[in-house]
Motif scaffolding. Structure first.
Motif, PDB file in Angstrom:
ATOM      1  N   SER A   1      -3.285  24.861 -14.356  1.00  0.00           N
ATOM      2  CA  SER A   1      -4.528  24.908 -14.177  1.00  0.00           C
ATOM      3  C   SER A   1      -5.132  23.982 -13.137  1.00  0.00           C
ATOM      4  CB  SER A   1      -5.472  25.460 -15.335  1.00  0.00           C
ATOM      5  OG  SER A   1      -5.138  23.907 -16.130  1.00  0.00           O
ATOM      6  N   LEU A   2      -4.376  22.809 -13.220  1.00  0.00           N
ATOM      7  CA  LEU A   2      -4.904  21.613 -12.212  1.00  0.00           C
ATOM      8  C   LEU A   2      -3.660  21.728 -11.229  1.00  0.00           C
ATOM      9  CD1 LEU A   2      -5.080  18.785 -14.811  1.00  0.00           C
ATOM     10  CD2 LEU A   2      -6.883  20.159 -13.937  1.00  0.00           C
ATOM     11  N   HIS A   3      -4.324  21.547  -9.928  1.00  0.00           N
ATOM     12  CA  HIS A   3      -3.921  21.531  -8.467  1.00  0.00           C
ATOM     13  C   HIS A   3      -4.070  20.310  -7.844  1.00  0.00           C
ATOM     14  CE1 HIS A   3      -2.300  25.664  -9.386  1.00  0.00           C
ATOM     15  NE2 HIS A   3      -3.700  25.830  -9.728  1.00  0.00           N
ATOM     16  N   MET A   4      -2.916  19.799  -7.217  1.00  0.00           N
ATOM     17  CA  MET A   4      -3.180  18.667  -6.130  1.00  0.00           C
ATOM     18  C   MET A   4      -4.027  19.157  -4.955  1.00  0.00           C
ATOM     19  SD  MET A   4      -1.741  16.099  -7.562  1.00  0.00           S
ATOM     20  CE  MET A   4      -0.277  14.833  -7.149  1.00  0.00           C
TER      21      MET A   4
ATOM     22  N   PHE B   1       0.832  12.963 -10.868  1.00  0.00           N
ATOM     23  CA  PHE B   1       1.637  14.129 -11.193  1.00  0.00           C
ATOM     24  C   PHE B   1       2.049  14.276 -12.574  1.00  0.00           C
ATOM     25  CE2 PHE B   1       5.907  16.159 -11.414  1.00  0.00           C
ATOM     26  CZ  PHE B   1       5.679  17.514 -10.843  1.00  0.00           C
ATOM     27  N   PHE B   2       2.548  12.998 -13.303  1.00  0.00           N
ATOM     28  CA  PHE B   2       3.246  13.184 -14.519  1.00  0.00           C
ATOM     29  C   PHE B   2       1.982  13.364 -15.462  1.00  0.00           C
ATOM     30  CE2 PHE B   2       7.032  11.211 -12.903  1.00  0.00           C
ATOM     31  CZ  PHE B   2       7.672  12.089 -13.158  1.00  0.00           C
ATOM     32  N   LYS B   3       0.994  12.815 -14.978  1.00  0.00           N
ATOM     33  CA  LYS B   3      -0.273  13.014 -16.166  1.00  0.00           C
ATOM     34  C   LYS B   3      -0.897  14.388 -16.229  1.00  0.00           C
ATOM     35  CE  LYS B   3      -4.725  10.942 -17.244  1.00  0.00           C
ATOM     36  NZ  LYS B   3      -5.710   9.538 -17.066  1.00  0.00           N
ATOM     37  N   ILE B   4      -0.598  15.019 -15.206  1.00  0.00           N
ATOM     38  CA  ILE B   4      -0.948  16.289 -15.085  1.00  0.00           C
ATOM     39  C   ILE B   4      -0.016  17.287 -15.850  1.00  0.00           C
ATOM     40  CG2 ILE B   4      -0.928  18.481 -13.640  1.00  0.00           C
ATOM     41  CD1 ILE B   4      -2.227  16.845 -11.345  1.00  0.00           C
ATOM     42  N   ASN B   5       1.114  17.082 -15.667  1.00  0.00           N
ATOM     43  CA  ASN B   5       2.101  17.835 -16.392  1.00  0.00           C
ATOM     44  C   ASN B   5       2.479  17.247 -17.717  1.00  0.00           C
ATOM     45  OD1 ASN B   5       2.759  19.379 -14.222  1.00  0.00           O
ATOM     46  ND2 ASN B   5       3.959  17.893 -13.010  1.00  0.00           N
TER      47      ASN B   5
ATOM     48  N   ALA C   1       0.812  -1.272   0.116  1.00  0.00           N
ATOM     49  CA  ALA C   1      -0.035   0.051  -0.013  1.00  0.00           C
ATOM     50  C   ALA C   1       0.969   1.183  -0.005  1.00  0.00           C
ATOM     51  CB  ALA C   1      -0.715  -0.104   1.318  1.00  0.00           C
ATOM     52  N   ALA C   2       1.917   1.178   0.586  1.00  0.00           N
ATOM     53  CA  ALA C   2       2.781   2.265   0.701  1.00  0.00           C
ATOM     54  C   ALA C   2       3.435   2.658  -0.601  1.00  0.00           C
ATOM     55  CB  ALA C   2       4.061   1.916   1.934  1.00  0.00           C
ATOM     56  N   GLY C   3       4.119   1.573  -1.268  1.00  0.00           N
ATOM     57  CA  GLY C   3       4.447   1.681  -2.417  1.00  0.00           C
ATOM     58  C   GLY C   3       3.379   2.051  -3.439  1.00  0.00           C
ATOM     59  N   TRP C   4       2.346   1.672  -3.329  1.00  0.00           N
ATOM     60  CA  TRP C   4       1.332   1.942  -4.371  1.00  0.00           C
ATOM     61  C   TRP C   4       0.735   3.444  -4.293  1.00  0.00           C
ATOM     62  CZ3 TRP C   4      -0.462   0.518  -8.927  1.00  0.00           C
ATOM     63  CH2 TRP C   4      -1.447   1.337  -9.244  1.00  0.00           C
ATOM     64  N   TYR C   5       0.891   3.999  -2.972  1.00  0.00           N
ATOM     65  CA  TYR C   5       0.833   5.576  -2.850  1.00  0.00           C
ATOM     66  C   TYR C   5       1.485   6.228  -3.410  1.00  0.00           C
ATOM     67  CZ  TYR C   5       0.611  10.068  -0.633  1.00  0.00           C
ATOM     68  OH  TYR C   5       0.567  11.431  -0.482  1.00  0.00           O
ATOM     69  N   ILE C   6       3.062   5.808  -3.502  1.00  0.00           N
ATOM     70  CA  ILE C   6       4.047   6.483  -4.281  1.00  0.00           C
ATOM     71  C   ILE C   6       3.730   6.488  -5.575  1.00  0.00           C
ATOM     72  CG2 ILE C   6       6.643   6.748  -4.699  1.00  0.00           C
ATOM     73  CD1 ILE C   6       6.889   5.657  -1.469  1.00  0.00           C
ATOM     74  N   ILE C   7       3.541   5.183  -6.058  1.00  0.00           N
ATOM     75  CA  ILE C   7       3.260   5.202  -7.646  1.00  0.00           C
ATOM     76  C   ILE C   7       2.101   5.831  -8.036  1.00  0.00           C
ATOM     77  CG2 ILE C   7       2.606   3.440  -9.279  1.00  0.00           C
ATOM     78  CD1 ILE C   7       4.375   1.544  -7.822  1.00  0.00           C
TER      79      ILE C   7
END
Length: 132
Positions: free
Chosen positions: A103-106, A84-88, A72-78
């Motif tokens: 325009s998109l923000h976390m 983030f990369f999909k936004i950018n 679960a911790a690894g999946w959070y990082i992924i």
């Protein structure tokens, strides 16, 4: 020997389950998006991992629970990296991606999800057995 802090485990599981409903992205015209609206596959895999972790907790499969907290911790990082990369890099064009990334923000849902993951990780303690 593995020791589980039940209060940390239950609160971590509940917080992780609720975090998927919290706002994860702020989209300009549509408002806030939760994890399901951000990416459906990401939502289902996340809830499957949390569900299996909860199942291992309730059937007292301690080794499986420990492994699922690490997964679960690894999946959070992924997942946060993928969003983030999909936004950018959404369109593959420099100008459109630069405009979209501004325009998109976390949102704060990622922090709540991180708190749940940290509680899950802190709930497992491995002790070395002393042989007599």
């Amino acid at each position: 020997m593995i020791i589980i802090r039940k209060s940390f485990a239950l609160s971590g599981l509940i917080i992780c389950l609720l975090a998927g409903m919290l706002p994860m992205l702020k989209v300009p015209i549509k408002g806030n998006w939760n994890l399901y609206q951000t990416d459906v596959l990401l939502f289902f895999i996340t809830y499957m991992i949390i569900g299996i972790t909860g199942l291992f907790f309730f059937i007292r499969q301690l080794v499986g629970y420990r492994w699922m907290t690490l997964i679960a911790a690894g999946w959070y990082i992924i997942s946060i990296t993928a969003v983030f990369f999909k936004i950018n890099n959404y369109f593959g064009w420099g100008f459109a991606d630069h405009l979209l990334s501004r325009s998109l923000h976390m949102r704060w849902g990622w922090i709540v999800y991180l708190i749940g993951i940290v509680l899950l990780l802190l709930s497992v303690k491995k002790l070395k057995q002393i042989e007599e």
